[in-house]
Design a protein around this motif. Structure first.
Motif, PDB file in Angstrom:
ATOM      1  N   MET A  56       0.816  -1.213   0.000  1.00 23.43           N
ATOM      2  CA  MET A  56       0.000   0.000   0.000  1.00 23.43           C
ATOM      3  C   MET A  56       0.850   1.264   0.000  1.00 23.43           C
ATOM      4  O   MET A  56       0.594   2.207  -0.754  1.00 23.43           O
ATOM      5  CB  MET A  56      -0.912  -0.009   1.225  1.00 23.43           C
ATOM      6  CG  MET A  56      -1.958  -1.101   1.224  1.00 23.43           C
ATOM      7  SD  MET A  56      -3.436  -0.633   0.335  1.00 23.43           S
ATOM      8  CE  MET A  56      -4.271   0.334   1.596  1.00 23.43           C
ATOM      9  N   ALA A  57       1.870   1.295   0.869  1.00 20.95           N
ATOM     10  CA  ALA A  57       2.631   2.532   1.071  1.00 20.95           C
ATOM     11  C   ALA A  57       3.749   2.711   0.057  1.00 20.95           C
ATOM     12  O   ALA A  57       3.994   3.829  -0.415  1.00 20.95           O
ATOM     13  CB  ALA A  57       3.199   2.564   2.491  1.00 20.95           C
ATOM     14  N   ASP A  58       4.457   1.635  -0.298  1.00 20.42           N
ATOM     15  CA  ASP A  58       5.648   1.754  -1.147  1.00 20.42           C
ATOM     16  C   ASP A  58       5.398   1.411  -2.616  1.00 20.42           C
ATOM     17  O   ASP A  58       6.018   1.999  -3.496  1.00 20.42           O
ATOM     18  CB  ASP A  58       6.771   0.869  -0.599  1.00 20.42           C
ATOM     19  CG  ASP A  58       7.216   1.297   0.790  1.00 20.42           C
ATOM     20  OD1 ASP A  58       7.031   2.479   1.115  1.00 20.42           O
ATOM     21  OD2 ASP A  58       7.729   0.456   1.545  1.00 20.42           O
ATOM     22  N   GLU A  59       4.511   0.440  -2.865  1.00 19.53           N
ATOM     23  CA  GLU A  59       4.274   0.031  -4.254  1.00 19.53           C
ATOM     24  C   GLU A  59       3.140   0.855  -4.884  1.00 19.53           C
ATOM     25  O   GLU A  59       3.301   1.457  -5.933  1.00 19.53           O
ATOM     26  CB  GLU A  59       3.947  -1.461  -4.308  1.00 19.53           C
ATOM     27  CG  GLU A  59       3.961  -2.005  -5.724  1.00 19.53           C
ATOM     28  CD  GLU A  59       4.992  -3.107  -5.920  1.00 19.53           C
ATOM     29  OE1 GLU A  59       4.672  -4.055  -6.620  1.00 19.53           O
ATOM     30  OE2 GLU A  59       6.111  -3.004  -5.389  1.00 19.53           O
ATOM     31  N   LEU A  60       1.980   0.848  -4.222  1.00 18.10           N
ATOM     32  CA  LEU A  60       0.829   1.581  -4.759  1.00 18.10           C
ATOM     33  C   LEU A  60       0.851   3.060  -4.378  1.00 18.10           C
ATOM     34  O   LEU A  60       0.217   3.876  -5.049  1.00 18.10           O
ATOM     35  CB  LEU A  60      -0.482   0.957  -4.264  1.00 18.10           C
ATOM     36  CG  LEU A  60      -0.694  -0.527  -4.552  1.00 18.10           C
ATOM     37  CD1 LEU A  60      -2.035  -0.977  -4.001  1.00 18.10           C
ATOM     38  CD2 LEU A  60      -0.601  -0.809  -6.037  1.00 18.10           C
ATOM     39  N   LYS A  61       1.562   3.384  -3.291  1.00 20.80           N
ATOM     40  CA  LYS A  61       1.663   4.768  -2.791  1.00 20.80           C
ATOM     41  C   LYS A  61       0.277   5.379  -2.548  1.00 20.80           C
ATOM     42  O   LYS A  61      -0.039   6.469  -3.014  1.00 20.80           O
ATOM     43  CB  LYS A  61       2.486   5.640  -3.746  1.00 20.80           C
ATOM     44  CG  LYS A  61       3.911   5.156  -3.948  1.00 20.80           C
ATOM     45  CD  LYS A  61       4.736   6.121  -4.761  1.00 20.80           C
ATOM     46  CE  LYS A  61       6.111   5.550  -5.096  1.00 20.80           C
ATOM     47  NZ  LYS A  61       6.889   5.138  -3.924  1.00 20.80           N
ATOM     48  N   VAL A  62      -0.528   4.635  -1.778  1.00 20.98           N
ATOM     49  CA  VAL A  62      -1.870   5.111  -1.439  1.00 20.98           C
ATOM     50  C   VAL A  62      -2.018   5.353   0.056  1.00 20.98           C
ATOM     51  O   VAL A  62      -3.108   5.694   0.530  1.00 20.98           O
ATOM     52  CB  VAL A  62      -2.947   4.095  -1.879  1.00 20.98           C
ATOM     53  CG1 VAL A  62      -2.962   3.923  -3.383  1.00 20.98           C
ATOM     54  CG2 VAL A  62      -2.749   2.747  -1.183  1.00 20.98           C
ATOM     55  N   ALA A  63      -0.925   5.176   0.820  1.00 19.95           N
ATOM     56  CA  ALA A  63      -1.008   5.274   2.274  1.00 19.95           C
ATOM     57  C   ALA A  63       0.330   5.720   2.843  1.00 19.95           C
ATOM     58  O   ALA A  63       1.357   5.714   2.149  1.00 19.95           O
ATOM     59  CB  ALA A  63      -1.405   3.924   2.868  1.00 19.95           C
ATOM     60  N   VAL A  64       0.310   6.094   4.126  1.00 20.56           N
ATOM     61  CA  VAL A  64       1.517   6.486   4.847  1.00 20.56           C
ATOM     62  C   VAL A  64       1.740   5.492   5.975  1.00 20.56           C
ATOM     63  O   VAL A  64       0.822   5.199   6.757  1.00 20.56           O
ATOM     64  CB  VAL A  64       1.396   7.912   5.427  1.00 20.56           C
ATOM     65  CG1 VAL A  64       2.638   8.261   6.240  1.00 20.56           C
ATOM     66  CG2 VAL A  64       1.180   8.927   4.301  1.00 20.56           C
ATOM     67  N   GLU A  65       2.949   4.952   6.063  1.00 22.52           N
ATOM     68  CA  GLU A  65       3.292   4.018   7.133  1.00 22.52           C
ATOM     69  C   GLU A  65       3.922   4.772   8.300  1.00 22.52           C
ATOM     70  O   GLU A  65       4.753   5.668   8.106  1.00 22.52           O
ATOM     71  CB  GLU A  65       4.267   2.954   6.622  1.00 22.52           C
ATOM     72  CG  GLU A  65       4.664   1.935   7.670  1.00 22.52           C
ATOM     73  CD  GLU A  65       5.650   0.907   7.158  1.00 22.52           C
ATOM     74  OE1 GLU A  65       6.021   0.007   7.945  1.00 22.52           O
ATOM     75  OE2 GLU A  65       6.053   0.981   5.972  1.00 22.52           O
ATOM     76  N   VAL A  66       3.537   4.403   9.515  1.00 22.07           N
ATOM     77  CA  VAL A  66       4.123   4.995  10.707  1.00 22.07           C
ATOM     78  C   VAL A  66       5.538   4.458  10.892  1.00 22.07           C
ATOM     79  O   VAL A  66       5.777   3.249  10.787  1.00 22.07           O
ATOM     80  CB  VAL A  66       3.267   4.677  11.950  1.00 22.07           C
ATOM     81  CG1 VAL A  66       3.944   5.187  13.221  1.00 22.07           C
ATOM     82  CG2 VAL A  66       1.881   5.297  11.804  1.00 22.07           C
TER      83      VAL A  66
END
Length: 471
Positions: free
Chosen positions: A385-395
């Motif tokens: 989600m965060a690194d491949e699709l770039k749709v979210a932010v990881e804490v």
């Protein structure tokens, strides 16, 4: 004898005894029954009572109950993973295996065309005796299956793997971003522990996929295509994708207390946090979490189980916290209607553990997404989600895997674009594009329709070896 594509199939479902597995198996059952196929669903007695209202086609979906035997070390009455802390699930696997005689008796009587299963690696042995086809239906991401559960990995019992070996991708792994970091090795350590009598988690799941007639994953080619292709090549099995198989939004309204509370805030201003039905935080991380929400200055609703050692949510809250956030923040210790809350107009950010079901619900929502994963598959879903699709932010985490209130607050502000560095705009735009794909008319139904065609082909021993990609 092969069945014609227009004929109806009889399918038996036998998922692992956990809500996160039973639920997607039932969602798929509803889709199959909607198209006229008959489903016999094997599940524990208490789960039968809990899920009977979500059976949308009782004329075609029949629940058959199993008596879950008691296993020493499990609390009396344990039937599903939600009844126990996560470190006892290996004992629940023993209980699952002890239902084999009951399952065999049902299958001899039911005579299904197919049995769908996941953790019951012995189902193919019954198939050869009784006569049915087997589908290993995986309700976790292809990312977690591909990096951790492929034959290319070797975990000899007499030599426990090192941290470096645990996080190193297997040969041919197709992604450089959906990977684990060195300090996350412990999130895969459960794979080499006993999970049932005489078998490890790794052996159980890989055997399930090696011995089946076809592998199926609750995902889509658009999001995890290369990872699905890699798994197919590793096991040399037909790969049938069902798509996300998301349930329709509940017809029941959001509980009045939550609806009224959320209605009191501006559009897209409320933070919502939920970590699933099983994960329990340590008290120090629980307190960092709630303090991080307080730091944002935004209204929030948190739904979590009490942390380890705490008798209640209230007893675990930091001193003075409840008074400081009164009127804008709630920490609730019970179940909530996650999908309905996510769809409320006031909710603007979803902070989730990124379990696979929650991942799909997040993608289908309008909310910005912040990810706080805990276990191996959740971590890999997060990288997707965060690194491949770039749709979210990881804490961000420290080297021990912990997070701080400042780190959580920063991730939320990045996702909500409160600091002007455009991260929020990037993930919001990407999220909107993926949601548009997922809600496209016919997207979900096309996957199910083709999945059924694949089953007919497999039943007639004409497997579609290369899976399917919808138009």
């Amino acid at each position: 004898m092969a069945k014609k594509n227009g004929s109806k199939l009889h399918i038996t479902m036998f998922p692992w005894f956990a809500f996160g597995h039973i639920t997607p198996f039932l969602h798929l059952s509803n889709e199959l029954a909607q198209r006229g196929h008959r489903v016999s669903f094997l599940l524990p007695k208490k789960a039968h009572l809990q899920w009977q209202n979500t059976n949308l086609h009782p004329n075609l979906i029949t629940f058959h109950t199993l008596t879950v035997p008691h296993v020493d070390g499990l609390p009396p009455g344990t039937e599903t993973a939600s009844d126990i802390p996560i470190f006892l699930t290996g004992l629940l696997a023993i209980a699952l295996d002890l239902t084999r005689d009951q399952v065999e008796a049902y299958l001899r009587d039911l005579k299904p065309d197919f049995v769908f299963y996941d953790f019951a690696y012995w189902i193919p042995e019954l198939a050869s005796q009784i006569g049915f086809k087997t589908v290993c239906y995986n309700v976790v991401s292809a990312a977690s299956l591909a990096i951790a559960l492929v034959p290319a990995r070797k975990f000899p019992k007499d030599k426990p793997p090192t941290d470096a070996e645990l996080v190193e991708p297997p040969p041919g792994y197709p992604s450089s971003t959906v990977v684990l970091r060195p300090h996350e090795a412990r999130s895969l350590s459960f794979m080499v522990l006993e999970f049932g009598t005489g078998t490890t988690f790794y052996e159980r799941v890989t055997t399930s996929m090696k011995q089946c007639d076809a592998i199926s994953i609750r995902t889509c080619q658009e999001i995890e295509g290369p990872l699905c292709d890699y798994i197919e090549s590793q096991y040399d099995k037909p790969m049938f994708l069902t798509g996300p198989v998301l349930a329709e939004p509940p017809e029941t309204p959001l509980e009045d207390r939550w609806a009224k509370w959320l209605d009191g805030f501006e559009l897209g201003s409320v933070l919502f946090c939920a970590f699933g039905s099983q994960w329990i935080l340590e008290k120090d991380q629980f307190q960092e979490l709630v303090l991080g929400f307080e730091l944002t200055g935004l209204p929030f609703l948190i739904a979590l189980k009490p942390p380890s050692g705490a008798v209640s949510i209230e007893a675990a809250l930091p001193e003075g916290f409840k008074e400081r956030v009164e009127g804008r923040g709630i920490v609730h210790g019970g179940w909530v209607q996650q999908q309905l809350i996510l769809n409320h107009k006031s909710v603007g950010c979803f902070v989730t553990h990124c379990g696979f079901g929650s991942m799909w619900e997040a993608l289908m929502s309008e909310s910005q997404i912040v990810l706080v994963p805990h276990l191996g598959d959740q971590i890999l879903n997060t990288r997707l989600m965060a690194d491949e699709l770039k749709v979210a932010v990881e804490v961000e985490r420290d080297e021990n895997g912990g997070f701080s209130k400042e780190g959580l607050c920063q991730a939320i502000k990045l996702a909500m674009d409160k600091n002007g560095d455009q991260v929020g705009a990037l993930v919001k735009n990407n999220h909107a594009k993926w949601k548009e794909t997922l809600v496209r008319p016919g997207f979900m139904s096309d996957y199910i329709d083709k999945f059924i065609l694949n089953l007919h082909d497999l039943y007639g021993k004409q497997s579609n070896k290369h899976g399917w990609q919808p138009n």
